[in-house]
Scaffold this active site. Structure first.
Site, PDB file in Angstrom:
ATOM      1  N   ASP A 255       0.884 -10.733  -4.609  1.00  0.00           N
ATOM      2  CA  ASP A 255      -0.391 -10.130  -4.181  1.00  0.00           C
ATOM      3  C   ASP A 255      -0.878  -9.130  -5.241  1.00  0.00           C
ATOM      4  O   ASP A 255      -2.039  -9.193  -5.702  1.00  0.00           O
ATOM      5  CB  ASP A 255      -0.142  -9.427  -2.831  1.00  0.00           C
ATOM      6  CG  ASP A 255      -1.417  -9.041  -2.098  1.00  0.00           C
ATOM      7  OD1 ASP A 255      -2.510  -9.439  -2.528  1.00  0.00           O
ATOM      8  OD2 ASP A 255      -1.301  -8.336  -1.065  1.00  0.00           O
TER       9      ASP A 255
ATOM     10  N   SER B  18       6.400 -15.482   1.700  1.00  0.00           N
ATOM     11  CA  SER B  18       7.374 -14.734   2.525  1.00  0.00           C
ATOM     12  C   SER B  18       8.763 -14.577   1.919  1.00  0.00           C
ATOM     13  O   SER B  18       9.620 -13.922   2.521  1.00  0.00           O
ATOM     14  CB  SER B  18       7.538 -15.339   3.938  1.00  0.00           C
ATOM     15  OG  SER B  18       6.444 -14.990   4.762  1.00  0.00           O
TER      16      SER B  18
ATOM     17  N   GLY C 140       9.768 -13.043  -0.782  1.00  0.00           N
ATOM     18  CA  GLY C 140      10.013 -11.840  -1.582  1.00  0.00           C
ATOM     19  C   GLY C 140      10.202 -10.655  -0.653  1.00  0.00           C
ATOM     20  O   GLY C 140      11.192 -10.548   0.075  1.00  0.00           O
TER      21      GLY C 140
ATOM     22  N   TYR D 235       9.008  -9.994   2.119  1.00  0.00           N
ATOM     23  CA  TYR D 235       9.155 -10.326   3.544  1.00  0.00           C
ATOM     24  C   TYR D 235      10.493 -10.996   3.897  1.00  0.00           C
ATOM     25  O   TYR D 235      10.745 -11.305   5.066  1.00  0.00           O
ATOM     26  CB  TYR D 235       7.976 -11.178   4.011  1.00  0.00           C
ATOM     27  CG  TYR D 235       6.692 -10.393   4.245  1.00  0.00           C
ATOM     28  CD1 TYR D 235       6.652  -9.006   4.124  1.00  0.00           C
ATOM     29  CD2 TYR D 235       5.503 -11.038   4.602  1.00  0.00           C
ATOM     30  CE1 TYR D 235       5.485  -8.287   4.340  1.00  0.00           C
ATOM     31  CE2 TYR D 235       4.324 -10.321   4.827  1.00  0.00           C
ATOM     32  CZ  TYR D 235       4.323  -8.949   4.688  1.00  0.00           C
ATOM     33  OH  TYR D 235       3.160  -8.248   4.916  1.00  0.00           O
TER      34      TYR D 235
HETATM   35  N1  AR6 Z   1       3.495 -15.811  -9.464  1.00  0.00           N
HETATM   36  C1  AR6 Z   1       4.150 -16.611  -8.569  1.00  0.00           C
HETATM   37  N2  AR6 Z   1       5.048 -16.157  -7.692  1.00  0.00           N
HETATM   38  C2  AR6 Z   1       5.311 -14.835  -7.709  1.00  0.00           C
HETATM   39  C3  AR6 Z   1       4.680 -13.935  -8.593  1.00  0.00           C
HETATM   40  C4  AR6 Z   1       3.744 -14.476  -9.506  1.00  0.00           C
HETATM   41  N3  AR6 Z   1       3.080 -13.716 -10.368  1.00  0.00           N
HETATM   42  N4  AR6 Z   1       5.165 -12.690  -8.343  1.00  0.00           N
HETATM   43  C5  AR6 Z   1       6.063 -12.801  -7.345  1.00  0.00           C
HETATM   44  N5  AR6 Z   1       6.170 -14.098  -6.965  1.00  0.00           N
HETATM   45  P1  AR6 Z   1       6.110 -11.568  -2.393  1.00  0.00           P
HETATM   46  P2  AR6 Z   1       6.020 -11.969   0.523  1.00  0.00           P
HETATM   47  C6  AR6 Z   1       7.010 -14.721  -5.936  1.00  0.00           C
HETATM   48  O1  AR6 Z   1       7.020 -10.398  -2.256  1.00  0.00           O
HETATM   49  O2  AR6 Z   1       7.492 -12.088   0.575  1.00  0.00           O
HETATM   50  C7  AR6 Z   1       3.105  -7.933  -0.909  1.00  0.00           C
HETATM   51  O3  AR6 Z   1       3.227  -6.532  -1.025  1.00  0.00           O
HETATM   52  C8  AR6 Z   1       8.273 -13.996  -5.516  1.00  0.00           C
HETATM   53  O4  AR6 Z   1       9.334 -14.271  -6.427  1.00  0.00           O
HETATM   54  O5  AR6 Z   1       5.024 -11.509  -3.383  1.00  0.00           O
HETATM   55  O6  AR6 Z   1       5.199 -12.985   1.245  1.00  0.00           O
HETATM   56  C9  AR6 Z   1       2.035  -8.313   0.099  1.00  0.00           C
HETATM   57  O7  AR6 Z   1       0.929  -7.423   0.058  1.00  0.00           O
HETATM   58  C10 AR6 Z   1       8.533 -14.615  -4.159  1.00  0.00           C
HETATM   59  O8  AR6 Z   1       9.301 -15.814  -4.298  1.00  0.00           O
HETATM   60  O9  AR6 Z   1       5.429 -11.969  -0.984  1.00  0.00           O
HETATM   61  C11 AR6 Z   1       2.775  -8.219   1.398  1.00  0.00           C
HETATM   62  O10 AR6 Z   1       2.839  -6.891   1.851  1.00  0.00           O
HETATM   63  C12 AR6 Z   1       7.149 -14.993  -3.659  1.00  0.00           C
HETATM   64  O11 AR6 Z   1       6.260 -14.811  -4.761  1.00  0.00           O
HETATM   65  C13 AR6 Z   1       4.158  -8.698   1.040  1.00  0.00           C
HETATM   66  O12 AR6 Z   1       4.316  -8.442  -0.360  1.00  0.00           O
HETATM   67  C14 AR6 Z   1       6.670 -14.155  -2.498  1.00  0.00           C
HETATM   68  O13 AR6 Z   1       7.061 -12.807  -2.708  1.00  0.00           O
HETATM   69  C15 AR6 Z   1       4.314 -10.178   1.248  1.00  0.00           C
HETATM   70  O14 AR6 Z   1       5.655 -10.531   1.045  1.00  0.00           O
END
Ligand code: AR6
Length: 173
Positions: A34, A121, A123, A125
């Site tokens: 995000d 979700s 990361g 979450y």
């Molecule tokens: N490109 C692709 N994937 C990525 C990138 C990127 N640049 N950066 C991280 N990931 P997360 P969530 C992956 O934590 O668990 C935020 O604060 C990461 O390795 O981004 O759904 C939101 O505002 C992981 O596998 O999202 C919410 O508050 C995946 O993206 C919360 O985090 C998801 O990790 C959502 O948590």
């Protein structure tokens, strides 16, 4: 036939009609993917999210909204709110499935031909990565088999090695 592709990398660099953001219900940005999307895409994305917030309030878990992609090499960002993992008995699987199905529904409505998903979700979450990969791939396949006439390509973009290896082994089966 829709192509399913697997890429290891940064979703903000992907050229596609739409990329999906793992947002939170505020829609106002956060960390992880995000944060990366808002940083790379610029203020137009946040402005569009604020406008949606003002019109329809927060985005519920499992639901999705669509905005401009600002400066990103995509036309749209589809923001969906994944479930926080809470042991597995709090409808996490159904809610995660909804993220993929509702994002794809919005994509079809906007004539998106190519869409890229992060591993929603898994990361901040804390959804277990193996379970999330199963849900993601099964939901996308189900949608494509039942609803799709327009989406040509779905790209799963894995940022970390563990997710990439999990997706690779499921997709090869
Ligand atoms: N490109 C692709 N994937 C990525 C990138 C990127 N640049 N950066 C991280 N990931 P997360 P969530 C992956 O934590 O668990 C935020 O604060 C990461 O390795 O981004 O759904 C939101 O505002 C992981 O596998 O999202 C919410 O508050 C995946 O993206 C919360 O985090 C998801 O990790 C959502 O948590």
């Amino acid at each position: 036939m829709t192509k399913i592709e697997l890429i290891k990398g940064d979703i903000t660099k992907i050229t596609a009609d739409a990329i999906v953001n793992a947002a939170n219900s505020s829609l106002l940005g956060g960390g992880g993917v995000d944060g990366a999307i808002h940083r790379a895409g610029g203020s137009a994305i946040l402005d569009a999210c604020v406008a949606i917030r003002n019109k329809q309030g927060k985005c519920k878990t499992g639901e999705a909204v669509i905005t401009t992609a600002g400066n990103l090499p995509a036309n749209y960002v589809i923001h969906t709110v994944g479930p926080v993992w809470n042991g597995g008995a709090k409808k996490e699987e159904e809610l995660l499935r909804n993220c993929y199905i509702n994002s794809l529904g919005l994509a079809v409505e906007h004539n998106v031909k190519t869409i890229a998903f992060p591993n929603i979700s898994t990361g901040i979450y804390h959804y277990p990565k193996d379970r999330a990969a199963d849900v993601a791939i099964a939901s996308v396949k189900e949608f494509l088999e039942t609803n799709n006439q327009t989406i040509g390509k779905v790209i799963f973009v894995c940022f970390d090695d563990e997710n990439y290896t999990l997706y690779k082994s499921i997709l090869e089966q």
